[in-house]
Enzyme design. Structure first.
Site, PDB file in Angstrom:
ATOM      1  N   CYS A   2      63.620  32.048  94.243  1.00 30.94           N
ATOM      2  CA  CYS A   2      63.989  31.549  95.563  1.00 30.94           C
ATOM      3  C   CYS A   2      65.413  31.014  95.478  1.00 30.94           C
ATOM      4  O   CYS A   2      65.829  30.472  94.457  1.00 30.94           O
ATOM      5  CB  CYS A   2      63.095  30.440  96.091  1.00 30.94           C
ATOM      6  SG  CYS A   2      61.390  30.938  96.308  1.00 30.94           S
ATOM      7  N   ARG A  27      67.676  36.100  93.597  1.00 29.36           N
ATOM      8  CA  ARG A  27      66.673  35.112  93.193  1.00 29.36           C
ATOM      9  C   ARG A  27      65.313  35.360  93.843  1.00 29.36           C
ATOM     10  O   ARG A  27      64.350  34.634  93.583  1.00 29.36           O
ATOM     11  CB  ARG A  27      67.156  33.710  93.562  1.00 29.36           C
ATOM     12  CG  ARG A  27      68.473  33.339  92.926  1.00 29.36           C
ATOM     13  CD  ARG A  27      68.909  31.976  93.372  1.00 29.36           C
ATOM     14  NE  ARG A  27      68.034  30.964  92.846  1.00 29.36           N
ATOM     15  CZ  ARG A  27      68.166  30.397  91.651  1.00 29.36           C
ATOM     16  NH1 ARG A  27      69.157  30.740  90.875  1.00 29.36           N
ATOM     17  NH2 ARG A  27      67.326  29.480  91.254  1.00 29.36           N
ATOM     18  N   TRP A  74      61.044  34.211  96.769  1.00 27.69           N
ATOM     19  CA  TRP A  74      60.233  34.951  95.807  1.00 27.69           C
ATOM     20  C   TRP A  74      58.859  34.293  95.877  1.00 27.69           C
ATOM     21  O   TRP A  74      58.692  33.141  95.479  1.00 27.69           O
ATOM     22  CB  TRP A  74      60.828  34.834  94.405  1.00 27.69           C
ATOM     23  CG  TRP A  74      60.154  35.723  93.409  1.00 27.69           C
ATOM     24  CD1 TRP A  74      60.427  37.036  93.166  1.00 27.69           C
ATOM     25  CD2 TRP A  74      59.089  35.365  92.514  1.00 27.69           C
ATOM     26  NE1 TRP A  74      59.596  37.516  92.181  1.00 27.69           N
ATOM     27  CE2 TRP A  74      58.763  36.508  91.764  1.00 27.69           C
ATOM     28  CE3 TRP A  74      58.383  34.188  92.282  1.00 27.69           C
ATOM     29  CZ2 TRP A  74      57.780  36.525  90.803  1.00 27.69           C
ATOM     30  CZ3 TRP A  74      57.390  34.201  91.309  1.00 27.69           C
ATOM     31  CH2 TRP A  74      57.099  35.361  90.577  1.00 27.69           C
ATOM     32  N   ASN A 100      63.014  25.504  96.660  1.00 29.70           N
ATOM     33  CA  ASN A 100      62.872  26.410  95.523  1.00 29.70           C
ATOM     34  C   ASN A 100      62.116  25.651  94.443  1.00 29.70           C
ATOM     35  O   ASN A 100      62.552  24.576  94.029  1.00 29.70           O
ATOM     36  CB  ASN A 100      64.267  26.818  95.015  1.00 29.70           C
ATOM     37  CG  ASN A 100      64.209  27.455  93.630  1.00 29.70           C
ATOM     38  OD1 ASN A 100      63.214  28.097  93.274  1.00 29.70           O
ATOM     39  ND2 ASN A 100      65.252  27.281  92.858  1.00 29.70           N
ATOM     40  N   GLY A 101      60.993  26.220  93.993  1.00 27.92           N
ATOM     41  CA  GLY A 101      60.206  25.563  92.949  1.00 27.92           C
ATOM     42  C   GLY A 101      58.730  25.651  93.295  1.00 27.92           C
ATOM     43  O   GLY A 101      58.323  26.480  94.123  1.00 27.92           O
ATOM     44  N   GLU A 477      63.766  46.359  73.944  1.00 25.60           N
ATOM     45  CA  GLU A 477      64.662  46.064  75.058  1.00 25.60           C
ATOM     46  C   GLU A 477      64.841  47.307  75.944  1.00 25.60           C
ATOM     47  O   GLU A 477      64.839  47.212  77.179  1.00 25.60           O
ATOM     48  CB  GLU A 477      66.005  45.544  74.520  1.00 25.60           C
ATOM     49  CG  GLU A 477      67.086  45.323  75.546  1.00 25.60           C
ATOM     50  CD  GLU A 477      66.727  44.329  76.661  1.00 25.60           C
ATOM     51  OE1 GLU A 477      65.688  43.654  76.597  1.00 25.60           O
ATOM     52  OE2 GLU A 477      67.501  44.268  77.629  1.00 25.60           O
ATOM     53  N   LYS A 481      63.864  47.499  79.903  1.00 24.79           N
ATOM     54  CA  LYS A 481      64.846  47.903  80.915  1.00 24.79           C
ATOM     55  C   LYS A 481      64.279  49.033  81.764  1.00 24.79           C
ATOM     56  O   LYS A 481      64.365  49.029  82.982  1.00 24.79           O
ATOM     57  CB  LYS A 481      66.092  48.380  80.191  1.00 24.79           C
ATOM     58  CG  LYS A 481      67.422  47.886  80.460  1.00 24.79           C
ATOM     59  CD  LYS A 481      67.839  46.503  80.658  1.00 24.79           C
ATOM     60  CE  LYS A 481      66.856  45.397  80.733  1.00 24.79           C
ATOM     61  NZ  LYS A 481      67.321  44.093  80.362  1.00 24.79           N
ATOM     62  N   GLU A 484      61.222  47.921  84.061  1.00 26.37           N
ATOM     63  CA  GLU A 484      61.449  46.948  85.141  1.00 26.37           C
ATOM     64  C   GLU A 484      62.177  47.546  86.330  1.00 26.37           C
ATOM     65  O   GLU A 484      62.024  47.059  87.446  1.00 26.37           O
ATOM     66  CB  GLU A 484      62.146  45.682  84.635  1.00 26.37           C
ATOM     67  CG  GLU A 484      63.596  45.832  84.288  1.00 26.37           C
ATOM     68  CD  GLU A 484      64.229  44.508  83.842  1.00 26.37           C
ATOM     69  OE1 GLU A 484      63.958  43.475  84.457  1.00 26.37           O
ATOM     70  OE2 GLU A 484      64.998  44.533  82.865  1.00 26.37           O
ATOM     71  N   HIS A 500      48.173  53.192  63.439  1.00 29.04           N
ATOM     72  CA  HIS A 500      47.166  52.124  63.547  1.00 29.04           C
ATOM     73  C   HIS A 500      46.641  51.996  64.980  1.00 29.04           C
ATOM     74  O   HIS A 500      46.058  50.989  65.329  1.00 29.04           O
ATOM     75  CB  HIS A 500      47.760  50.803  63.048  1.00 29.04           C
ATOM     76  CG  HIS A 500      48.209  50.878  61.635  1.00 29.04           C
ATOM     77  ND1 HIS A 500      47.325  50.867  60.581  1.00 29.04           N
ATOM     78  CD2 HIS A 500      49.442  51.049  61.092  1.00 29.04           C
ATOM     79  CE1 HIS A 500      47.986  51.001  59.450  1.00 29.04           C
ATOM     80  NE2 HIS A 500      49.280  51.123  59.741  1.00 29.04           N
ATOM     81  N   LYS A 597      65.916  37.202  89.548  1.00 27.11           N
ATOM     82  CA  LYS A 597      66.846  37.043  88.429  1.00 27.11           C
ATOM     83  C   LYS A 597      66.560  35.794  87.600  1.00 27.11           C
ATOM     84  O   LYS A 597      66.647  35.812  86.390  1.00 27.11           O
ATOM     85  CB  LYS A 597      68.270  36.981  89.001  1.00 27.11           C
ATOM     86  CG  LYS A 597      69.346  36.859  87.959  1.00 27.11           C
ATOM     87  CD  LYS A 597      69.527  38.175  87.255  1.00 27.11           C
ATOM     88  CE  LYS A 597      70.505  38.092  86.098  1.00 27.11           C
ATOM     89  NZ  LYS A 597      70.278  39.207  85.169  1.00 27.11           N
TER      90      LYS A 597
HETATM   91  C1  F6R Z   1      65.135  41.491  82.033  1.00 30.87           C
HETATM   92  C2  F6R Z   1      65.528  40.139  82.327  1.00 30.87           C
HETATM   93  C3  F6R Z   1      64.580  39.041  82.031  1.00 30.87           C
HETATM   94  C4  F6R Z   1      65.330  37.788  81.537  1.00 30.87           C
HETATM   95  C5  F6R Z   1      64.350  36.615  81.410  1.00 30.87           C
HETATM   96  C6  F6R Z   1      65.035  35.374  80.864  1.00 30.87           C
HETATM   97  O1  F6R Z   1      66.151  42.402  82.316  1.00 30.87           O
HETATM   98  O2  F6R Z   1      66.599  39.898  82.820  1.00 30.87           O
HETATM   99  O3  F6R Z   1      63.609  39.424  81.118  1.00 30.87           O
HETATM  100  O4  F6R Z   1      65.940  38.070  80.325  1.00 30.87           O
HETATM  101  O5  F6R Z   1      63.799  36.321  82.661  1.00 30.87           O
HETATM  102  O6  F6R Z   1      66.061  34.945  81.700  1.00 30.87           O
HETATM  103  P1  F6R Z   1      67.163  33.938  81.203  1.00 30.87           P
HETATM  104  O7  F6R Z   1      67.947  34.627  80.140  1.00 30.87           O
HETATM  105  O8  F6R Z   1      67.983  33.631  82.410  1.00 30.87           O
HETATM  106  O9  F6R Z   1      66.453  32.742  80.663  1.00 30.87           O
END
Ligand code: F6R
Length: 602
Positions: A2, A27, A74, A100-101, A477, A481, A484, A500, A597
């Site tokens: 949010c 956000r 969000w 937000n929260g 990773e 990517k 998501e 396994h 984000k």
């Molecule tokens: C994936 C992504 C998330 C963040 C995670 C931690 O692309 O961006 O997995 O890495 O939410 O976020 P931060 O680094 O802001 O604590």
């Protein structure tokens, strides 16, 4: 998650709020809304879905005013809908709130409010806030907000306006980010700096428990007992331009291409061309015998690489933990441990909770973060900024690679201090780090091949990634990517684990992408790739070191570099792969479904 914004001043609040929300949409984008005081009453406009929906609504039914608050959501409590969108109001609409929260004790507060004759219009936790403010309001908005905050458990950044006091905007934060923007034409609140960057670079970074009353030409900050707090102005250094797309179709592609510069920024002032290395003012006590590296998501994946680098060079045992597990896992924190948290945003709720827990237990907390002035940055004992610049796309790219660069610097610096590796070896690593920008540029030249591959695999339902050692961490990773932003089911496996269990998933045509950057274990990986090929898999290799590529349907070449540093350039083509699969499927690259984000709730 949010985003909130608010403005009081001499300009039309509506445009400023909408512009601010546009920068905060990363956000959350389940709904958007604004509340604006038009001189007589508070007008609330809200719409489900993206901000564009709210814009259309306002175009059809314009509102204007010089005081207002806005929100991009969000969803946590209650489905995305107009009813559950913010701003929320009291029953006669004279008080409006954005939040937000999460209010954890909202059920108890609802019972209390119901007993006092209040009714609820939404399914949200937030709605208790305007109703509590209404309950406590006796002509002093700040006092009502202070009394309300006393009753709230959980996390919040809150902005409040009331038609009875149209000359002020009141806000408060606890465990959710909030800043104040100062201008000659009025003042702002916002969840994040980009929301106000087109208007000002002068901000106050609010701390937990700080209340703020904005008028058009003044900002008063105080604590819960109304004791004034003096704030220093923080000058934002990055430009509004840094949060624009600069001709790229998407922020993610812009940020992928910014990586050579971002790495230079991380190294600048720390590693010089004479190979001198200083880690700002960071100190490591000789007492530290074990380092807990704690993070979420992509930052956790960076931590996995960081552990290998620190253990290999500095011989300091590290344990990498997911923040959400660590905080409830009774970790063995003692006098000889330290905690290193990694967070791009510096606001991730679980990571922040671990930081606070470790500090409470008396451990030194180190932080690798990107956002200057974030909660993590302010609360850690030692902060290492990555200086990657604002990362707007939800899928993290340059934050990850700069976190890796930060870990390599930590590892080398610790190794120097502990005398665990020869000077020659460390000089070699430093030289390679200094040339890393060029190596990443080289990795970016794989663009066309990767795009062609992406178009071939975009229709798959499942894609698996394989790797050994550091390559397994790259695979994790790469897989995150891909899933998501393309919504393709994807998993990464340590290739030695295949037999396994996971190999049972392989059937005719299953796409398996393997990563190989370490010549010492390439033969082992090759055998695993042959095993899946024999069971019908279509195998793609991302490699810098395979002499035998006969088992692969396709190979994408990665730049040659010391295997310890290989994750840095190797991830680049894999980021491009996720990007192009997503665009081939026509999905929203920068705002993938269900994600936000900055994960500021548990
Ligand atoms: C994936 C992504 C998330 C963040 C995670 C931690 O692309 O961006 O997995 O890495 O939410 O976020 P931060 O680094 O802001 O604590």
């Amino acid at each position: 998650m949010c985003g909130i914004v608010g403005y009081i001043g001499s300009k039309n609040a509506v445009d400023l709020l909408i512009n601010g929300l546009e920068s905060l949409e990363y956000r959350g984008y389940d709904s958007a809304g604004i509340a604006v005081f038009d001189g007589e009453k508070i007008n609330v406009k809200k719409e489900k879905g993206r901000l564009s929906g709210l814009r259309e609504l306002i175009d059809k039914n314009p509102v204007s005013g010089k005081l207002g608050i806005g929100h991009t959501r969000w969803a946590t409590h209650g489905v995305p809908s107009v009813k559950n969108s913010h701003p929320h109001t009291n029953s006669d609409g004279s008080i409006a709130v954005v939040h937000n929260g999460i209010i954890e004790n909202h059920e108890a507060l609802k019972d209390f409010l119901r007993e006092n004759g209040y009714t609820f219009k939404s399914e949200t936790d937030t709605e208790v806030i305007p109703l509590l403010i209404d309950y406590y309001y006796d002509g002093d908005l700040l006092s009502a907000v202070r009394k309300t905050a006393e009753k709230l458990d959980g996390s919040y950044a809150i902005g409040v306006i009331a038609s009875a006091e149209p000359d002020k905007l009141v806000a408060v934060r606890k465990d959710s980010p909030l800043i104040v923007g100062l201008t000659d034409n009025g003042n702002f609140i916002a969840s994040d700096i980009p929301a106000i960057l087109s208007e000002t670079r002068d901000v106050y970074l609010l701390n937990d428990g700080e209340f703020v009353t904005l008028t058009k030409d003044n900002v008063f900050v105080c604590d819960i007992d109304a004791n004034p707090i003096k704030k220093e102005i923080y000058k934002v250094e990055f430009s509004a331009q840094a949060s624009q797309k600069d001709g790229y179709d998407h922020f993610m592609m812009k940020e992928i291409h910014e990586q050579p510069q971002a790495i230079r920024n991380t190294l600048r002032g720390r590693l010089d061309k004479n190979l001198g290395l200083t880690l700002d003012n960071i100190e490591f006590s000789d007492k530290i015998q074990k380092l807990y590296i704690v993070a979420c998501g992509t930052a956790y994946h960076a931590g996995l690489v960081g552990k290998k680098a620190i253990e290999k060079l500095a011989k300091l045992p590290c344990e990498v933990c997911l923040a959400s597990e660590f905080r409830y896992g009774e970790p063995l924190i003692n006098d000889s441990t330290a905690v290193l948290v990694v967070s791009q945003s510096g606001e991730t709720a679980d990571t922040l909770a671990v930081l606070r827990m470790a500090k409470k237990l008396g451990n030194t907390v180190y932080a690798i973060t990107n956002v200057v002035g974030s909660s993590v940055a302010r609360e850690a004992d030692y902060v290492f900024y990555t200086y990657a610049g604002p990362e707007i796309a939800v899928a993290s790219t340059k934050a990850y690679t700069t976190q890796l660069a930060a870990f390599y610097l930590f590892a080398v610096s610790l190794a120097e201090k502990r005398g665990t590796v020869s000077e020659n070896k460390l000089d070699d690593i430093k030289n390679q780090l200094l040339g890393m920008d060029a190596v990443i540029e080289k990795a970016l030249t794989r663009d066309a091949e990767v795009k062609a591959l992406a178009e071939k695999i975009a229709k798959e339902h499942d894609i698996y990634f394989l790797g050994r050692g550091l390559d397994y961490f790259i695979a994790l990773e790469a897989s995150l990517k891909l899933k998501e932003i393309s919504y393709i089911h994807s998993d990464a496996y340590a290739s030695g684990e295949l037999k396994h269990g996971p190999i049972a998933l392989i059937e005719d045509g299953t796409v398996v992408i393997s990563i190989c950057t370490d010549p010492e274990i390439s033969n082992k990986l090759n055998s695993n790739v042959k095993e899946v090929t024999a069971r019908g898999a279509v195998t793609v290799g991302f490699t810098s070191c395979l002499s035998d590529t006969s088992a692969y349907s396709e190979v994408i070449e990665l730049p040659q570099i010391d295997p310890l540093l290989a994750p840095l350039p190797a991830i680049i083509p894999l980021q491009l792969l996720a990007y192009y699969v997503c665009t081939a499927k026509g999905y929203d690259v920068d705002k993938p479904r269900n994600l936000a984000k900055s994960v500021t709730v548990e």
